[in-house]
Design a protein around this motif. Structure first.
Motif, PDB file in Angstrom:
ATOM      1  N   GLY A 114       0.758  -1.155  -0.098  1.00 33.17           N
ATOM      2  CA  GLY A 114       0.011   0.084   0.000  1.00 33.17           C
ATOM      3  C   GLY A 114       0.808   1.064  -0.115  1.00 33.17           C
ATOM      4  N   ALA A 115       2.102   1.049  -0.492  1.00 30.42           N
ATOM      5  CA  ALA A 115       2.873   2.437  -0.265  1.00 30.42           C
ATOM      6  C   ALA A 115       2.604   3.381  -1.462  1.00 30.42           C
ATOM      7  CB  ALA A 115       4.286   1.751  -0.410  1.00 30.42           C
ATOM      8  N   PHE A 116       2.042   3.046  -2.409  1.00 30.04           N
ATOM      9  CA  PHE A 116       1.962   4.186  -3.595  1.00 30.04           C
ATOM     10  C   PHE A 116       0.471   4.306  -3.894  1.00 30.04           C
ATOM     11  CE2 PHE A 116       6.028   2.049  -4.208  1.00 30.04           C
ATOM     12  CZ  PHE A 116       6.975   2.999  -4.307  1.00 30.04           C
ATOM     13  N   ASP A 117       0.028   5.512  -4.446  1.00 28.30           N
ATOM     14  CA  ASP A 117      -1.116   5.926  -4.759  1.00 28.30           C
ATOM     15  C   ASP A 117      -1.318   5.613  -6.173  1.00 28.30           C
ATOM     16  OD1 ASP A 117      -1.776   7.540  -2.242  1.00 28.30           O
ATOM     17  OD2 ASP A 117      -0.308   8.936  -3.194  1.00 28.30           O
ATOM     18  N   ALA A 118      -0.349   5.358  -7.171  1.00 30.30           N
ATOM     19  CA  ALA A 118      -0.526   5.151  -8.287  1.00 30.30           C
ATOM     20  C   ALA A 118       0.760   4.636  -8.838  1.00 30.30           C
ATOM     21  CB  ALA A 118      -0.904   6.144  -9.325  1.00 30.30           C
ATOM     22  N   LEU A 149       3.456  -5.407  -7.602  1.00 24.09           N
ATOM     23  CA  LEU A 149       2.693  -3.963  -8.102  1.00 24.09           C
ATOM     24  C   LEU A 149       1.299  -3.953  -7.131  1.00 24.09           C
ATOM     25  CD1 LEU A 149       2.702  -1.457  -9.803  1.00 24.09           C
ATOM     26  CD2 LEU A 149       1.790  -2.648 -11.553  1.00 24.09           C
ATOM     27  N   TYR A 150       0.364  -5.035  -7.301  1.00 19.19           N
ATOM     28  CA  TYR A 150      -0.907  -5.138  -6.771  1.00 19.19           C
ATOM     29  C   TYR A 150      -0.610  -4.829  -5.126  1.00 19.19           C
ATOM     30  CZ  TYR A 150      -5.379  -6.525  -5.708  1.00 19.19           C
ATOM     31  OH  TYR A 150      -6.948  -6.398  -5.161  1.00 19.19           O
ATOM     32  N   ALA A 151       0.288  -5.586  -4.653  1.00 14.44           N
ATOM     33  CA  ALA A 151       0.435  -5.360  -3.112  1.00 14.44           C
ATOM     34  C   ALA A 151       0.895  -3.857  -3.003  1.00 14.44           C
ATOM     35  CB  ALA A 151       1.486  -6.251  -2.736  1.00 14.44           C
ATOM     36  N   SER A 152       1.553  -3.186  -3.711  1.00 14.55           N
ATOM     37  CA  SER A 152       2.357  -2.035  -3.102  1.00 14.55           C
ATOM     38  C   SER A 152       1.318  -0.789  -3.586  1.00 14.55           C
ATOM     39  CB  SER A 152       3.691  -1.916  -4.247  1.00 14.55           C
ATOM     40  OG  SER A 152       3.194  -1.573  -5.490  1.00 14.55           O
ATOM     41  N   LEU A 153       0.526  -1.126  -4.191  1.00 18.57           N
ATOM     42  CA  LEU A 153      -0.453   0.174  -4.478  1.00 18.57           C
ATOM     43  C   LEU A 153      -1.704   0.130  -3.311  1.00 18.57           C
ATOM     44  CD1 LEU A 153      -1.252  -0.245  -8.280  1.00 18.57           C
ATOM     45  CD2 LEU A 153      -0.002   1.406  -6.883  1.00 18.57           C
ATOM     46  N   ARG A 154      -1.943   1.285  -2.737  1.00 21.79           N
ATOM     47  CA  ARG A 154      -3.292   1.333  -1.865  1.00 21.79           C
ATOM     48  C   ARG A 154      -4.406   0.791  -2.644  1.00 21.79           C
ATOM     49  NH1 ARG A 154      -6.752   5.261  -3.219  1.00 21.79           N
ATOM     50  NH2 ARG A 154      -6.037   7.052  -4.309  1.00 21.79           N
ATOM     51  N   ARG A 155      -5.477   0.655  -1.679  1.00 22.61           N
ATOM     52  CA  ARG A 155      -6.766   0.125  -2.307  1.00 22.61           C
ATOM     53  C   ARG A 155      -7.267   1.472  -2.772  1.00 22.61           C
ATOM     54  NH1 ARG A 155      -7.389  -4.859  -2.519  1.00 22.61           N
ATOM     55  NH2 ARG A 155      -9.761  -4.668  -2.205  1.00 22.61           N
ATOM     56  N   GLY A 156      -7.890   1.027  -3.909  1.00 23.18           N
ATOM     57  CA  GLY A 156      -8.455   2.096  -5.101  1.00 23.18           C
ATOM     58  C   GLY A 156      -7.371   2.821  -5.868  1.00 23.18           C
ATOM     59  N   THR A 204      -6.686  -1.172 -11.839  1.00 19.67           N
ATOM     60  CA  THR A 204      -7.194  -0.654 -10.583  1.00 19.67           C
ATOM     61  C   THR A 204      -7.104  -1.726  -9.658  1.00 19.67           C
ATOM     62  OG1 THR A 204      -9.511  -1.094 -11.326  1.00 19.67           O
ATOM     63  CG2 THR A 204      -8.714   0.900 -11.735  1.00 19.67           C
ATOM     64  N   VAL A 205      -7.095  -1.241  -8.401  1.00 16.08           N
ATOM     65  CA  VAL A 205      -7.039  -2.188  -7.223  1.00 16.08           C
ATOM     66  C   VAL A 205      -8.234  -1.953  -6.491  1.00 16.08           C
ATOM     67  CG1 VAL A 205      -5.895  -2.614  -4.995  1.00 16.08           C
ATOM     68  CG2 VAL A 205      -4.374  -1.911  -6.785  1.00 16.08           C
ATOM     69  N   GLY A 206      -9.236  -2.784  -6.551  1.00 18.54           N
ATOM     70  CA  GLY A 206     -10.623  -2.445  -6.060  1.00 18.54           C
ATOM     71  C   GLY A 206     -10.542  -2.341  -4.636  1.00 18.54           C
ATOM     72  N   GLY A 207     -11.895  -1.622  -4.018  1.00 14.81           N
ATOM     73  CA  GLY A 207     -11.760  -1.263  -2.838  1.00 14.81           C
ATOM     74  C   GLY A 207     -11.795  -0.005  -2.444  1.00 14.81           C
ATOM     75  N   GLY A 208     -11.450   1.045  -3.396  1.00  7.50           N
ATOM     76  CA  GLY A 208     -11.288   2.446  -3.214  1.00  7.50           C
ATOM     77  C   GLY A 208     -12.418   3.218  -3.238  1.00  7.50           C
TER      78      GLY A 208
END
Length: 281
Positions: A114-118, A149-156, A204-208
């Protein structure tokens, strides 16, 4: 004319001479700028964000991220990762504002969850479709990259990867790996059917909190022309997990899929996979 990724691995292809040639070419800088702005448009960021630049090279895209005006949601902070030490050396000489990491994206994305916004990537991920040895498969490299990559992005969070697939099989292999990792995936093609055609994989990472879509990619690309949305998540949720008998075909296929995700070389499945053998005498 052969494709660069078919001649040498990226860390060898982009040596000191090739890296400097790439960075100083006015034509390449113009194309890179156009694709970076297009990727940012697809990311639709409304406020300053922390962005991961995948295959950042000498920092051409990162420079643009740092100079986005406040009226367009910037400026953005960014972290760049690349496998070419020569490219990163030129980025340091150019005194770019982002942080830089020497790493192979085919081995994963080594950042806190969840370190990155995008995330953004320009002309990089097609290199993952070429394995340098028989012990490493393109499917395994793609799986490690998209899972990381999926893990490093925040939800949404969102990612936009511009890439040049060699053919339809590569295009499907890349988008399929993204979907397996859990992304909602949409492929946008600019200038289809021309030599200037460019593909953008929007993830996109769901849940945002994407308005009206719960973080789903369909909210980003709805209404755009030449968009091919691929989303297998709903189908997976609707199909109940079948009971698996140890040693049965479903069990074997699941185990083989797990091995592929770890980058192992797995023999192809056939109609005989999981079939019971007759009695031996």
């Amino acid at each position: 004319m052969s494709r660069p990724e078919e001649t040498l691995p990226p860390d060898l292809f982009y040596n000191d001479a090739e890296s400097r040639k790439y960075t100083t070419s006015s034509r390449i800088r113009t194309i890179q700028s156009s694709m970076t702005h297009r990727a940012l448009e697809l990311l639709s960021l409304s406020s300053p964000s922390l962005i991961l630049d995948i295959g950042c090279g000498s920092g051409l895209s990162g420079e643009i991220l740092s100079n986005i005006p406040p009226s367009e949601g910037g400026p953005h902070m960014w972290v760049g990762m690349d496998i070419s030490a020569s490219m990163l050396d030129i980025a340091l000489q150019r005194d770019v504002e982002g942080d830089l990491l020497l790493a192979d994206i085919g081995q994963g994305v080594p950042f806190r969850a969840g370190a990155f916004d995008a995330a953004i990537s320009i002309s990089a991920i097609q290199w993952l479709c070429n394995a340098e040895s028989s012990e490493v498969s393109p499917q395994g490299r793609l799986a490690r990259f998209f899972n990381g990559l999926y893990a490093s992005l925040r939800r949404g969070g969102r990612a936009c990867c511009q890439f040049y697939p060699k053919n339809e099989a590569q295009r499907n292999m890349i988008s399929g790996a993204a979907i397996k990792a859990g992304f909602g995936a949409g492929i946008l093609e600019d200038d289809p059917g021309t030599k200037n055609s460019k593909l953008y994989l929007v993830l996109t990472v769901g849940g945002g909190e994407t308005k009206g879509e719960g973080g789903d990619i369909t909210g980003v690309v709805r209404g755009m022309e030449d968009v091919d949305v691929v989303d297998a998540r709903r189908r997976v949720r609707e199909n109940k997990k079948r009971e698996e008998r140890k040693g049965g075909k479903a069990w074997i296929l699941r185990k083989k899929d797990q091995m592929e995700r770890k980058g192992r070389v797995v023999k192809p499945s056939s109609k005989y996979t999981g079939r019971k053998r007759g009695p031996t005498f």
